[in-house]
Design a protein around this motif. Structure first.
Motif, PDB file in Angstrom:
ATOM      1  N   ASP A 115     -11.451   8.506   3.355  1.00  0.00           N
ATOM      2  CA  ASP A 115     -12.273   7.568   2.599  1.00  0.00           C
ATOM      3  C   ASP A 115     -11.469   6.759   1.604  1.00  0.00           C
ATOM      4  OD1 ASP A 115     -11.675   9.800   1.225  1.00  0.00           O
ATOM      5  OD2 ASP A 115     -13.675  10.202   0.468  1.00  0.00           O
ATOM      6  N   TYR A 116     -10.229   7.141   1.372  1.00  0.00           N
ATOM      7  CA  TYR A 116      -9.439   6.492   0.321  1.00  0.00           C
ATOM      8  C   TYR A 116      -8.324   5.679   0.960  1.00  0.00           C
ATOM      9  CZ  TYR A 116      -6.142   6.225  -3.575  1.00  0.00           C
ATOM     10  OH  TYR A 116      -5.267   5.798  -4.534  1.00  0.00           O
ATOM     11  N   PHE A 117      -8.289   4.404   0.620  1.00  0.00           N
ATOM     12  CA  PHE A 117      -7.229   3.533   1.118  1.00  0.00           C
ATOM     13  C   PHE A 117      -6.093   3.526   0.104  1.00  0.00           C
ATOM     14  CE2 PHE A 117      -5.190  -0.596   1.132  1.00  0.00           C
ATOM     15  CZ  PHE A 117      -4.733  -0.648   2.427  1.00  0.00           C
ATOM     16  N   TYR A 154     -11.492  -1.321   5.347  1.00  0.00           N
ATOM     17  CA  TYR A 154     -11.229  -0.963   3.953  1.00  0.00           C
ATOM     18  C   TYR A 154     -11.078  -2.261   3.176  1.00  0.00           C
ATOM     19  CZ  TYR A 154     -10.159   3.778   5.502  1.00  0.00           C
ATOM     20  OH  TYR A 154     -10.216   5.029   6.049  1.00  0.00           O
ATOM     21  N   ARG A 155     -12.020  -2.522   2.272  1.00  0.00           N
ATOM     22  CA  ARG A 155     -11.954  -3.794   1.565  1.00  0.00           C
ATOM     23  C   ARG A 155     -10.712  -3.890   0.681  1.00  0.00           C
ATOM     24  NH1 ARG A 155     -18.099  -4.128  -0.465  1.00  0.00           N
ATOM     25  NH2 ARG A 155     -18.029  -1.915   0.010  1.00  0.00           N
ATOM     26  N   GLY A 156     -10.212  -2.737   0.244  1.00  0.00           N
ATOM     27  CA  GLY A 156      -9.018  -2.745  -0.597  1.00  0.00           C
ATOM     28  C   GLY A 156      -7.789  -3.266   0.126  1.00  0.00           C
ATOM     29  N   TRP A 187      -5.834  -7.305  -0.527  1.00  0.00           N
ATOM     30  CA  TRP A 187      -4.679  -7.695  -1.338  1.00  0.00           C
ATOM     31  C   TRP A 187      -3.386  -7.172  -0.738  1.00  0.00           C
ATOM     32  CZ3 TRP A 187      -5.335  -7.866  -7.320  1.00  0.00           C
ATOM     33  CH2 TRP A 187      -6.386  -8.742  -7.629  1.00  0.00           C
ATOM     34  N   HIS A 188      -3.448  -5.975  -0.183  1.00  0.00           N
ATOM     35  CA  HIS A 188      -2.234  -5.399   0.399  1.00  0.00           C
ATOM     36  C   HIS A 188      -1.762  -6.232   1.585  1.00  0.00           C
ATOM     37  CE1 HIS A 188      -2.196  -1.509  -1.830  1.00  0.00           C
ATOM     38  NE2 HIS A 188      -3.449  -1.866  -2.053  1.00  0.00           N
ATOM     39  N   TYR A 213       1.649 -13.159  -5.220  1.00  0.00           N
ATOM     40  CA  TYR A 213       2.575 -12.961  -6.323  1.00  0.00           C
ATOM     41  C   TYR A 213       3.371 -14.224  -6.645  1.00  0.00           C
ATOM     42  CZ  TYR A 213       2.111  -7.875  -6.371  1.00  0.00           C
ATOM     43  OH  TYR A 213       1.653  -6.606  -6.495  1.00  0.00           O
ATOM     44  N   VAL A 221     -17.361   2.870  -2.788  1.00  0.00           N
ATOM     45  CA  VAL A 221     -16.732   1.554  -2.890  1.00  0.00           C
ATOM     46  C   VAL A 221     -15.383   1.676  -3.600  1.00  0.00           C
ATOM     47  CG1 VAL A 221     -16.996  -0.766  -3.793  1.00  0.00           C
ATOM     48  CG2 VAL A 221     -18.964   0.445  -2.902  1.00  0.00           C
ATOM     49  N   LEU A 226     -13.347   4.174  -3.717  1.00  0.00           N
ATOM     50  CA  LEU A 226     -12.322   4.759  -2.851  1.00  0.00           C
ATOM     51  C   LEU A 226     -11.855   3.755  -1.817  1.00  0.00           C
ATOM     52  CD1 LEU A 226     -13.845   8.284  -2.345  1.00  0.00           C
ATOM     53  CD2 LEU A 226     -11.703   7.774  -3.467  1.00  0.00           C
ATOM     54  N   GLU A 227     -12.791   2.951  -1.325  1.00  0.00           N
ATOM     55  CA  GLU A 227     -12.428   1.964  -0.314  1.00  0.00           C
ATOM     56  C   GLU A 227     -11.439   0.954  -0.887  1.00  0.00           C
ATOM     57  OE1 GLU A 227     -14.813  -1.099   2.368  1.00  0.00           O
ATOM     58  OE2 GLU A 227     -15.973   0.663   1.825  1.00  0.00           O
ATOM     59  N   TYR A 228     -11.639   0.606  -2.144  1.00  0.00           N
ATOM     60  CA  TYR A 228     -10.713  -0.321  -2.777  1.00  0.00           C
ATOM     61  C   TYR A 228      -9.447   0.373  -3.254  1.00  0.00           C
ATOM     62  CZ  TYR A 228     -13.550  -4.536  -2.809  1.00  0.00           C
ATOM     63  OH  TYR A 228     -14.215  -5.653  -2.435  1.00  0.00           O
ATOM     64  N   GLY A 229      -9.392   1.679  -3.175  1.00  0.00           N
ATOM     65  CA  GLY A 229      -8.189   2.378  -3.594  1.00  0.00           C
ATOM     66  C   GLY A 229      -8.127   2.673  -5.070  1.00  0.00           C
ATOM     67  N   LEU A 230      -9.248   2.740  -5.744  1.00  0.00           N
ATOM     68  CA  LEU A 230      -9.233   3.143  -7.145  1.00  0.00           C
ATOM     69  C   LEU A 230      -8.804   4.599  -7.243  1.00  0.00           C
ATOM     70  CD1 LEU A 230     -10.794   0.529  -7.706  1.00  0.00           C
ATOM     71  CD2 LEU A 230     -12.199   1.802  -9.296  1.00  0.00           C
ATOM     72  N   SER A 231      -8.064   4.904  -8.278  1.00  0.00           N
ATOM     73  CA  SER A 231      -7.558   6.264  -8.396  1.00  0.00           C
ATOM     74  C   SER A 231      -7.507   6.650  -9.862  1.00  0.00           C
ATOM     75  CB  SER A 231      -6.167   6.370  -7.759  1.00  0.00           C
ATOM     76  OG  SER A 231      -5.340   5.357  -8.255  1.00  0.00           O
ATOM     77  N   GLU A 282      -3.086   6.871  -9.194  1.00  0.00           N
ATOM     78  CA  GLU A 282      -2.129   7.426  -8.244  1.00  0.00           C
ATOM     79  C   GLU A 282      -0.918   6.513  -8.111  1.00  0.00           C
ATOM     80  OE1 GLU A 282      -2.990   6.962  -4.203  1.00  0.00           O
ATOM     81  OE2 GLU A 282      -1.780   8.655  -3.554  1.00  0.00           O
ATOM     82  N   ARG A 315       3.749   2.262  -4.577  1.00  0.00           N
ATOM     83  CA  ARG A 315       2.284   2.178  -4.608  1.00  0.00           C
ATOM     84  C   ARG A 315       1.871   2.309  -6.069  1.00  0.00           C
ATOM     85  NH1 ARG A 315      -2.864   3.699  -6.160  1.00  0.00           N
ATOM     86  NH2 ARG A 315      -4.288   3.175  -4.513  1.00  0.00           N
ATOM     87  N   PHE A 374      -2.596  -2.134  -9.205  1.00  0.00           N
ATOM     88  CA  PHE A 374      -2.785  -3.159  -8.171  1.00  0.00           C
ATOM     89  C   PHE A 374      -4.084  -2.907  -7.413  1.00  0.00           C
ATOM     90  CE2 PHE A 374      -1.807  -4.762  -3.836  1.00  0.00           C
ATOM     91  CZ  PHE A 374      -1.701  -6.096  -4.160  1.00  0.00           C
ATOM     92  N   SER A 375      -4.274  -1.655  -7.009  1.00  0.00           N
ATOM     93  CA  SER A 375      -5.512  -1.340  -6.297  1.00  0.00           C
ATOM     94  C   SER A 375      -6.703  -1.341  -7.240  1.00  0.00           C
ATOM     95  CB  SER A 375      -5.377   0.022  -5.620  1.00  0.00           C
ATOM     96  OG  SER A 375      -4.387  -0.023  -4.633  1.00  0.00           O
ATOM     97  N   ILE A 408      -7.285  -3.193  -9.728  1.00  0.00           N
ATOM     98  CA  ILE A 408      -7.718  -4.536 -10.071  1.00  0.00           C
ATOM     99  C   ILE A 408      -8.269  -5.254  -8.839  1.00  0.00           C
ATOM    100  CG2 ILE A 408      -6.781  -6.773 -10.814  1.00  0.00           C
ATOM    101  CD1 ILE A 408      -7.448  -4.780 -13.003  1.00  0.00           C
ATOM    102  N   SER A 409      -7.897  -4.787  -7.647  1.00  0.00           N
ATOM    103  CA  SER A 409      -8.358  -5.489  -6.450  1.00  0.00           C
ATOM    104  C   SER A 409      -9.869  -5.388  -6.295  1.00  0.00           C
ATOM    105  CB  SER A 409      -7.648  -4.956  -5.205  1.00  0.00           C
ATOM    106  OG  SER A 409      -8.126  -3.672  -4.884  1.00  0.00           O
ATOM    107  N   ILE A 436       0.551  -3.991 -11.948  1.00  0.00           N
ATOM    108  CA  ILE A 436      -0.128  -4.793 -10.933  1.00  0.00           C
ATOM    109  C   ILE A 436       0.900  -5.574 -10.140  1.00  0.00           C
ATOM    110  CG2 ILE A 436      -1.740  -6.669 -10.546  1.00  0.00           C
ATOM    111  CD1 ILE A 436      -3.071  -5.995 -13.129  1.00  0.00           C
ATOM    112  N   ASP A 437       1.764  -6.257 -10.872  1.00  0.00           N
ATOM    113  CA  ASP A 437       2.625  -7.244 -10.229  1.00  0.00           C
ATOM    114  C   ASP A 437       3.939  -6.666  -9.734  1.00  0.00           C
ATOM    115  OD1 ASP A 437       0.737  -9.050 -10.718  1.00  0.00           O
ATOM    116  OD2 ASP A 437       1.726 -10.046 -12.372  1.00  0.00           O
TER     117      ASP A 437
END
Lengths: 259, 167, 390
Positions: free
Chosen positions: A88-90, A173-175, A178-179, A201, C233, C235-240, C333, C352, C356-357, C359-360, C388-389
């Protein structure tokens, strides 16, 4: 605390291959009877069942699993990870360029064993690749993680050198949006189906893809790398031994004229 | 046209004006990177307390500022906004370049996206070396700048070599 | 000074008008508001372009890259010991925490393990980095909401932590203290007792923040129910890190993964909050600071004696291979995917970074909120521009 994780790792390290030996023996790439990772082996088997021929390479080592898939099955592999394995985690998506770099390797004058930049030749284009292999110059990789099982997986796919192109996974995965923009900018990969590949960037007028190995760092062309003193011998001694701390002042002074 | 623009200021009046100017420097904070936090510590921390030097932080915009501290890495993408905001500041204006990155590129000397020194875009009055410099180093830079302001002639603004803190 | 001509006056007026147009652009269907890249409300140089309908955001687009320094390329032309100098500066508030996963990845490839004392000191400094980082957040969140006092408290008490880091490593911000196979040097004499008093100060600081902000009516009104992130949502965006723990996901890499670092020897708790709003993110971080002080104290109570450096060759060459090591950094993370070909420097390092994730998610999260809440949400997601950058 880390009871689950520790138990899993211990079991893996201790080696209990009889638990699922028939399947493990059939699928292991390495011929040595390595201890089976009990948490990751089922994942690999599930993916093998799901993807079949499209799964071209895999490796489980050091508490991590790598799976290399055909680039046409990239999106299918991500779907399988999400739906079958519960990822579930990207975590991230990026890529790499296996080309031995001509300019920068030549500048690493401090490295006596630098890889000679061999011209692309042979079956895999002369690229020396890492775990789970690789046949072409470019590779895209992504990492997914299951927060319930606490297991992650790294997916890889080889991309064409002329036109590195792979399906986008933004709809999964919507995240990834940006990647993928970053990978497009840094490595020049194209992601089919991405809502808008544009610079993330770098300023709009920037030319080139910085993470490609043939992208030169112009400052280094003008001035040699001053980090040379790092591996200089101590002033008093012939070579080796001594601590690196003292080498800075003396070494920098001695080598100033030469560089 | 006033006395200042005419260039015929009596010396005591110049001294008086300079004293007033040096103790009312409005500092526009450009917290770009790591140095921005040391700048923040100099401004916000009770231990360093920049206001005791007569430096007033947090103007509403560049148009009200006398002094700008470029604290952090200047990238090629950031250079145009920096140039633009510098041009918005009213004269006389001063620039302190804080930290190795804005002095010369610092650890990113070979990066493809970093401007190797903010002095390529705008003139710099004081260089504060360090990565990042301690807040004390920034305070010393400000004190040295204030000394220079005190000596300034209104008619022909002093244009000599920039100050390098600690050199 | 020269006389100002009419032409110069006209040019000046035109320039002012041009500046104004850039910042506020009236369009047919609404107003486009540009925040940044240099703006007091965005710490660092994040630029956000939002399109407004009245006071509601209908569309938001963060523009990053104003602090892009090219770490991933630069690591390819540095040797392994030199890389730590660079990666220190990614998340510049909790610098030591950036070094650790990279060094662990290199150690994993080299099959070297640092001695226990080094691992314990690493963990303690890792948590001190967390304190240095999050204490500033706790105060800064107040500033974003219009309360100026908390940030002065934060800067005051943060100095105690920075002093400790400086005493042990020599650097206030960028310690560069971690080495492959161990540490640069041992802890100074008397450091442990200093840490004890500083930790109780930080706990007092947490109580003060609770008094100043958490119970404050304005603070609660402006943060409760604002910027809701559902767990799926996020987790899908990669928040950690604390951002996802504030959405009720009980996941902390320090606890859940088998790491050579010493968290497994401590007794502490991972806090989560079910709400997923700005308040929850603040609250979780506040508890995280308290837990971190406990971890540091326990680590220093049980600090093993012995060497701090394993035997490694003087010129470090890392065998070919790939390693992924991630840790739960102050921001979330943070992981390094290091590809080595056996040379002196990494062949490729994928860094990683958590922000970055984190803020996405903004384009999704900012849709429909009111303009003042944009700042609240930005502050509560808590990012560092370098993170982020890269």
């Amino acid at each position: 605390m880390a009871a689950d994780a520790a138990a899993g790792e211990e079991a893996a390290a201790g080696g209990t291959p009889e638990a699922e030996s028939p399947a493990a023996q059939a699928t292991a790439t390495t011929e040595a009877p390595a201890p089976v990772d009990e948490r990751r082996q089922p994942w690999l088997e599930a993916l093998q069942a799901e993807l079949g021929e499209a799964l071209v390479g895999h490796e489980i080592a050091g508490g991590d699993v790598w799976v290399r898939v055909d680039s046409r099955a990239w999106r299918r592999a991500v779907v399988a990870c999400r739906d079958r394995l519960g990822c579930d985690y990207f975590c991230f998506l990026s890529g790499l360029d296996w080309k031995a770099d001509v300019d920068l390797a030549a500048e690493k004058v401090w490295d006596p064993e630098a890889q000679p930049s061999a011209p692309a030749a042979g079956a895999n284009g002369g690229y020396r690749t890492g775990v789970a292999g690789g046949d072409t110059r470019f590779q895209v990789f992504a990492r997914l993680f299951s927060t319930s099982a606490k297991v992650g997986i790294t997916l890889k796919a080889d991309l064409d050198e002329e036109d590195p192109r792979v399906e986008s996974i933004v709809s999964l995965y919507r995240g990834a949006e940006w990647h993928e923009r970053e990978a497009w900018e840094m490595l020049g990969f194209t992601f089919d189906g991405h809502p808008g590949l544009r610079h993330i960037y770098l300023p709009g007028e920037f030319e080139g893809h910085p993470l490609r190995k043939d992208f030169p760092l112009l400052s280094r062309d003008v001035k040699p790398w001053p980090g040379l003193v790092d591996v200089e011998a101590m002033p008093g001694e012939p070579e080796g031994g001594g601590d690196a701390e003292g080498a800075d002042a003396e070494g920098a002074g001695a080598e100033g004229g030469e560089g | 046209m006033g006395l200042v623009e005419s260039g015929h200021m009596p010396k005591p009046l110049t001294q008086l004006l300079n004293t007033a100017r040096k103790y009312s420097l409005w500092i526009y904070q450009w917290g770009l990177a790591c140095c921005g936090l040391e700048l923040g510590a100099a401004i916000g921390s009770p231990r360093y307390d920049i206001m005791r030097l007569g430096v007033i932080p947090f103007p509403s915009g560049a148009r009200q500022a006398d002094l700008v501290v470029i604290a952090g890495t200047v990238t090629d993408k950031m250079s145009p906004p920096i140039r633009r905001l510098y041009e918005q500041m009213p004269d006389p204006k001063y620039v302190i370049s804080m930290g190795s990155c804005s002095n010369c590129g610092g650890p990113y000397w070979d990066s493809y996206s970093v401007t190797k020194g903010v002095d390529q875009i705008i003139p710099v009055d004081v260089y504060v070396p360090g990565c990042p410099p301690r807040p004390e180093a920034l305070l010393e830079g400000i004190v040295l700048l204030q000394q220079r302001i005190q000596q300034e002639d209104m008619a022909s603004r002093w244009r000599g070599d920039p100050i390098v803190v600690g050199a | 000074m020269a006389v100002v001509t009419e032409f110069q006056k006209a040019a000046y007026v035109a320039g002012q008008a041009a500046d104004a147009r850039v910042n506020v652009e009236i369009e047919a269907e609404g107003m486009t508001l540009n925040i940044g890249p240099q703006h007091p409300a965005t710490h660092g140089t994040l630029r956000i372009v939002v399109r407004l309908d009245g006071e509601q955001v209908v569309w938001a687009e963060p523009v990053c890259g104003y602090m892009h320094r090219g770490y991933e390329k630069l690591t390819e032309v540095r040797t392994y010991p030199q890389v730590t100098t660079l990666v220190n500066r990614i998340d510049w508030l909790g610098s030591f925490a950036n070094e650790v996963p990279f060094i662990l990845a290199a150690e994993k490839l080299m099959d070297v393990e640092a001695p226990p004392r080094a691992q314990w000191i690493r963990t303690a400094l890792f948590e001190l980095g967390r304190l240095a980082n999050i204490t500033l957040f706790l105060g800064d969140m107040g500033v974003q909401l219009g309360a100026l006092t908390p940030v002065f408290y934060a800067f005051r008490d943060r100095e105690h932590v920075l002093n400790l880091i400086e005493a042990a490593t020599g650097g206030r911000f960028h310690p560069n203290y971690d080495r492959i196979g161990g540490l640069k040097e041992d802890l100074p004499k008397g450091w442990v007792t200093e840490v004890k008093s500083a930790m109780s100060r930080i706990r007092t600081f947490c109580d003060e923040m609770e008094d100043l902000l958490v119970g404050n009516e304005i603070f609660e009104t402006r943060t409760r129910g604002i910027g809701l992130v559902p767990a799926a949502v996020g987790l899908e965006y990669g928040l950690s890190g604390a951002n996802i723990r504030a959405s009720g996901v009980d996941w902390d890499i320090r606890r859940d993964e088998d790491s050579p670092l010493a968290w497994k020897h401590c007794d502490w708790k991972v806090w989560t909050h079910p709400d997923g709003d700005c308040f929850a993110r603040y609250w979780v971080r506040l508890q995280e600071v308290r837990e971190a002080t406990k971890i540091v104290e326990q680590l220093l109570d049980g600090l093993p004696s012995g060497p701090i450096q394993a035997k490694v060759p003087r010129i470090i060459k890392v065998p070919a291979g790939e390693a992924w090591v991630h840790t739960d950094n102050p921001l979330g993370e943070m992981g390094y995917y290091v590809v080595s070909k056996g040379g002196l420097g990494p062949f490729r390092t994928k860094i990683r970074t958590p922000s970055f994730s984190n803020i996405s998610i903004l384009p999704w999260l900012l849709r429909g909120v009111y303009v003042p809440d944009v700042i609240t949400i930005l502050a509560s997601l808590y990012f560092i521009l370098g993170d982020i950058d890269r």
